[in-house]
Design an enzyme around this catalytic site. Structure first.
Site, short mmCIF file in Angstrom:
data_model
loop_
_atom_site.label_atom_id
_atom_site.label_comp_id
_atom_site.label_asym_id
_atom_site.label_seq_id
_atom_site.Cartn_x
_atom_site.Cartn_y
_atom_site.Cartn_z
N GLU A 475 -81.78 20.98 -13.18
CA GLU A 475 -82.65 20.16 -14.41
C GLU A 475 -83.37 18.53 -13.88
O GLU A 475 -84.35 18.80 -13.36
CB GLU A 475 -81.41 19.11 -15.58
CG GLU A 475 -82.45 18.70 -17.10
CD GLU A 475 -81.34 18.89 -17.92
OE1 GLU A 475 -82.20 18.21 -18.68
OE2 GLU A 475 -80.10 19.52 -18.45
N GLU A 755 -71.75 12.27 -17.21
CA GLU A 755 -72.43 12.11 -18.28
C GLU A 755 -72.22 11.71 -19.78
O GLU A 755 -72.44 11.63 -20.56
CB GLU A 755 -73.30 13.72 -17.98
CG GLU A 755 -73.93 14.43 -19.81
CD GLU A 755 -75.00 15.51 -19.50
OE1 GLU A 755 -74.32 15.77 -18.67
OE2 GLU A 755 -76.37 15.60 -20.06
C1 BGC Z 1 -80.40 15.77 -19.61
C2 BGC Z 1 -80.36 14.03 -20.39
C3 BGC Z 1 -81.38 13.95 -21.93
C4 BGC Z 1 -81.61 14.30 -22.76
C5 BGC Z 1 -81.88 15.17 -23.68
C6 BGC Z 1 -80.59 16.16 -20.94
O1 BGC Z 1 -79.89 17.52 -20.49
O2 BGC Z 1 -79.62 15.41 -19.22
O3 BGC Z 1 -80.09 13.43 -20.11
O4 BGC Z 1 -81.69 12.95 -21.96
O5 BGC Z 1 -81.55 16.24 -22.10
O6 BGC Z 1 -81.40 15.03 -24.59
#
Ligand code: BGC
Length: 879
Positions: A475, A755
């Site tokens: 990502e 997270e």
């Molecule tokens: C990311 C985020 C993001 C989110 C949105 C994720 O995959 O890591 O932090 O804001 O998607 O849904």
């Protein structure tokens, strides 16, 4: 309570270690840049700081010289010392500028001139480039991420006075000149949206050149331009497929002659060399046996494209620290695992015994499995593996060039039989945009200090060229929502004005015709457009938050139209007054949510319980309000009135739809986030605010003193409780140890923000691997509250840039002391309080040319105004 008022007689000035000379200092140009080489702005603004002896400035005089251009502002009666506009003839490409400033303090005493500061402009216009974009003429396999080399041999006759290398790429470049690396930047030119803007770098290479024959070589990687991203997508090239190079070496001789070596058809190129491939997600593979060969022609791109080429307007990525391992293990024969004791971003430099032809494999992980092996499932499709194949037996020293990893642990395998691991085999090389550290928070509580450290490391790992969600899995994108919630905290810890401005410029460029902001900036994937409240609002919140903390107005000017268009989009979705049909990510990752995954929506369980129409309305009202405030700050009275009215209308409709007269929620699920946003965004009629706060407090108590908020609610939960008379409850949440809470991950060993509150727990192991980053700054947004309410340093939006600020510590009972220090645009502001047996002593430092109001409950409603250039101590006896 008994306080010591801030008069010079009974204030205690804090001792200063080295007395500074009594002249203006800390001269910066543009967005607080220190003596930049390769500056971008022909009409910059200048900033300086006053010496401690001057509490105010009454006048200044600037002198700026660039060759024969001289601009003397003359004495100007003004207290302005930050962002003073240059009014001389526009500066030109390559110009070397020197400047200094004299000031008069409040008593008319003249201070200065300052030391002379200098900077040099880069190439400002496309026409400055006499070079062409080039790439190897030979084609490559589009499924791998190859590296190429481009080279030019040339002769120099005459004595070199000065030489500059201007360079950029579509891709990532690194130059050597006569075998020596040029500069200390990485991943250059960085990550912009490439079709609109590409940054260029300027290097002083005078010392690297020599009379006679010279060789200039560029290594060119795919980088973000042509690499594989995002997610598990195998295809590469989010911006383009073939990396290209543009460079111009300009050599000036003492005899006045000059020589230009630009990229053109005279260069040679090859794909054959020791780096087999290099990928941001997947890692770099190096084979020392593959020496450079097969040099062939380059292809010249006839039309260089329409992108604006601009000298990089913010600091490049650099090595900012090197870590040593704190532990070693051998979970399986021949597999050596090193623990750096800190989740970090960058790579490892190895220095290991090696056997010819035997590939050394370097793997990374943020966590270990119970058996001591690497836990890599949360990297998802990012392979994150480096390798090195030695050409001879002996010691190998190596590090990659164009990849980075998010990790705490590294595993080496493929070393000669029988060797025992040594700690100096690996060095953890920390890389990120080289932003100046400006803030520091400390307290008497070890876990609170660990939280602050985790917040700072979270930003360090996620401020690599752009603000990213995470640095390790497939990502690493510029997620807008994450940035929106974290920007104020980032601004408390680092000077990131130039960094935000750069990223916002990309956002402006990528805003859709209807005003929608893509989910990630730079935009890499057409599917990443979810029209999500709280994510898109990065376009309004961040310019405003950065303005408030720096006093910079251009960030509002430049982004004003983008802000208007986003609010316009909300309006277009609100035929009945409130946005309908609102989608997006909701209150992302709310713990204990009732929301569930559905067959069509595997993200369903992550979207939290606060209904999206509620979020849409709240963010619409807030963004419109910010737009009204920005209009006022820019002196646009008509717009200010129009948007204030719009925000009032939305606010009234929001209240009618979602609240009853007891300040309670209706027509929607009752969530902590819903109350927190309504209060923090100031959406409720005054007489309902305290009532809503009581509802919020009740929900927190019903959750046994725990939070139930996701990405959007969490940043506002403590301030909403605090603002409605529940500061104790807010502090209780901050110091909570059990799940979900800020200390919970710390109790599980976290050294960065996670997270999820339970990305890992000793009890149940790892969280859902589909979405489980151990370096995700979003929940670190609480850092703002640590500075503002625990230590007490709070900016005042009415006097942006800390021209005036407030000191409002809460003195929570959990602490003996707390302290914050912040390098503001005017100098250091500090607030430190200490509890002793019978009193609390609060010491504050107010930068010259500013003032501060002390506003704490302990002062019985007194709000002393403290002038700049002094330190004050207040003592309040404890009841
Ligand atoms: C990311 C985020 C993001 C989110 C949105 C994720 O995959 O890591 O932090 O804001 O998607 O849904």
């Amino acid at each position: 309570m008994n306080i010591t008022p801030p008069s010079p007689s009974n204030s205690s000035p804090s001792p200063r270690a080295t007395p500074a000379p009594d002249i203006p200092h800390s001269l910066t140009v543009g967005d607080f840049l220190v003596e930049p080489l390769g500056f971008h702005d022909p009409r910059p603004a200048f900033s300086w700081k006053l010496p401690p002896s001057a509490s105010t400035q009454s006048a200044y005089r600037l002198r700026v010289a660039a060759g024969s251009k001289v601009w003397d502002s003359g004495w100007r009666e003004s207290d302005r010392s930050v962002f003073v506009p240059y009014e001389g003839e526009p500066l030109a490409s390559r110009e070397r500028v020197t400047w200094s400033v004299c000031v008069r303090d409040g008593n008319g005493r003249e201070l200065g001139p300052s030391r002379e500061a200098g900077f040099e402009l880069g190439l400002l216009a496309v026409s400055d480039w006499q070079s062409d974009w080039i790439r190897p003429a030979a084609g490559t396999d589009p499924t791998t991420e190859p590296v190429s080399w481009l080279r030019r041999d040339f002769d120099i006759a005459g004595k070199i006075q000065r030489a500059r290398l201007y360079a950029t790429a579509r891709g990532a470049f690194e130059f050597t000149l006569n075998g020596q690396r040029v500069g200390n930047d990485y991943f250059t030119p960085g990550w912009t949206n490439y079709h609109q803007r590409i940054d260029t770098l300027t290097y002083d290479v005078t010392e690297l050149l020599r009379p006679g024959s010279n060789t200039l070589v560029a290594t060119l990687g795919t980088g973000w331009y042509a690499g594989r991203l995002p997610f598990g997508i195998k295809q590469r090239g989010p911006h383009g497929l073939n990396p290209e190079l543009l460079a111009q070496l300009e050599i000036f001789h003492y005899d006045g002659s000059s020589q230009v070596i630009g990229t053109d058809e005279h260069w040679q190129a090859t794909f054959r060399g020791p780096i087999l491939s290099s990928s941001i997600y997947d890692g770099e593979h190096y084979d020392a046996r593959r020496q450079h060969a097969d040099w062939g022609p380059v292809a010249v791109t006839p039309n260089g494209g329409n992108a604006r080429l601009t000298p990089k307007p913010f600091p490049a990525v650099r090595v900012t620290e090197c870590l040593r391992p704190v532990r070693m293990g051998t979970p399986a024969p021949g597999r050596f695992v090193f623990d750096f004791g800190q989740n970090m971003v960058g790579w490892v430099r190895i220095k290991v015994p090696a056997e010819k032809n035997r590939t050394i494999t370097i793997r990374f992980a943020e966590m270990l499995n119970a058996d001591g092996t690497l836990y890599t499932e949360n990297y998802r499709a990012a392979l994150s593996t480096d390798s090195h194949t030695p050409a001879r037996t002996g010691t190998v020293e190596w590090e990659p060039k164009f990849t980075f990893h998010g990790f705490q642990f590294v595993e080496l395998s493929g070393l000669p039989e029988g060797v025992e691991p040594e700690p100096d085999w690996v060095t953890g090389v920390v890389l990120h945009s080289d932003l100046r550290r400006t803030g520091d928070f400390q307290s008497s509580h070890e876990k609170l200090n660990q939280l602050q450290s985790n917040i700072v490391w979270g930003w360090r790992g996620n401020s690599l060229e752009i603000p990213t969600d995470c640095p390790q899995r497939d990502e690493r994108l510029g997620w807008t929502g994450d940035a929106q919630v974290f920007a104020p905290t980032a601004m408390f810890n680092f000077d990131c004005l130039a960094f935000w401005k750069s990223w916002l410029e990309g956002m402006r460029g990528e805003q859709l015709a209807d005003g929608v902001i893509p989910d990630v900036i730079p935009s890499v994937n057409e599917e990443l457009i979810n029209r999500s409240p709280g994510w898109m609002d990065a376009a309004t919140f961040i310019p405003w938050d950065v303005h408030v903390r720096t006093g910079d107005l251009t960030i509002l000017e430049d982004n004003f139209e983008m802000m208007e268009r986003l609010v316009g989009w909300y309006r277009s979705q609100s035929p009945e007054g409130l946005p309908s049909n609102i989608g997006g990510f909701g209150d992302w990752l709310q713990p204990h949510a009732q929301a569930r995954e559905t067959p069509g929506d595997w993200l369903g369980a992550f979207r939290g319980d606060t209904p999206r129409p509620f979020l849409g309305a709240a963010f619409y009202a807030r963004s419109a309000r910010i737009l009204a405030q920005a209009s006022l700050a820019l002196g646009r009275q008509t717009e200010a009135r129009r948007y204030a009215k719009e925000s009032e209308t939305v606010r009234a409709a929001f209240v009618r739809e979602f609240f009853d007269e007891q300040g309670g929620l209706r027509n929607t699920l009752e969530t902590q986030t819903a109350y927190a946003l309504a209060i923090a965004f100031d959406l409720l009629p005054e007489e309902w605010v305290m009532k809503a706060g009581a509802h919020l407090a009740r929900l927190v108590e019903e959750a046994d003193g725990h939070l139930r908020t996701g990405f959007l609610g969490t940043p506002h939960l403590l301030s909403a409780l605090d603002a409605t008379g529940h500061a104790d409850l807010a502090c209780g949440l901050l110091f909570r140890e059990t799940y979900p809470s800020w200390f919970y991950p710390i109790n599980q060993g976290a050294t960065t923000m996670w997270e999820r509150w339970n990305s890992y727990s000793h009890e149940s192991g790892f969280g859902d691997r589909r979405m489980n980053s151990f370096n995700h700054y979003a929940y670190g947004a609480v850092g703002q509250w640590l500075y503002e309410r625990i230590a007490g340093l709070t900016p005042d939006p009415a006097h942006p840039g800390y021209k005036h600020f407030r000191v409002r510590p809460l003195f929570p009972k959990q602490l003996q002391y707390a302290a914050a220090r912040l390098e503001t645009p005017y100098g250091p502001a500090a607030s430190r309080w200490q509890r002793s047996n019978d009193e609390i002593a609060l010491t504050i430092e107010v930068p010259p040319n500013t003032s501060a109001t002390v506003d704490t409950p302990a002062l019985d409603g007194l709000k002393p105004l403290c002038p700049g250039g002094h330190a004050f101590t207040f003592k309040t006896p404890l009841a």
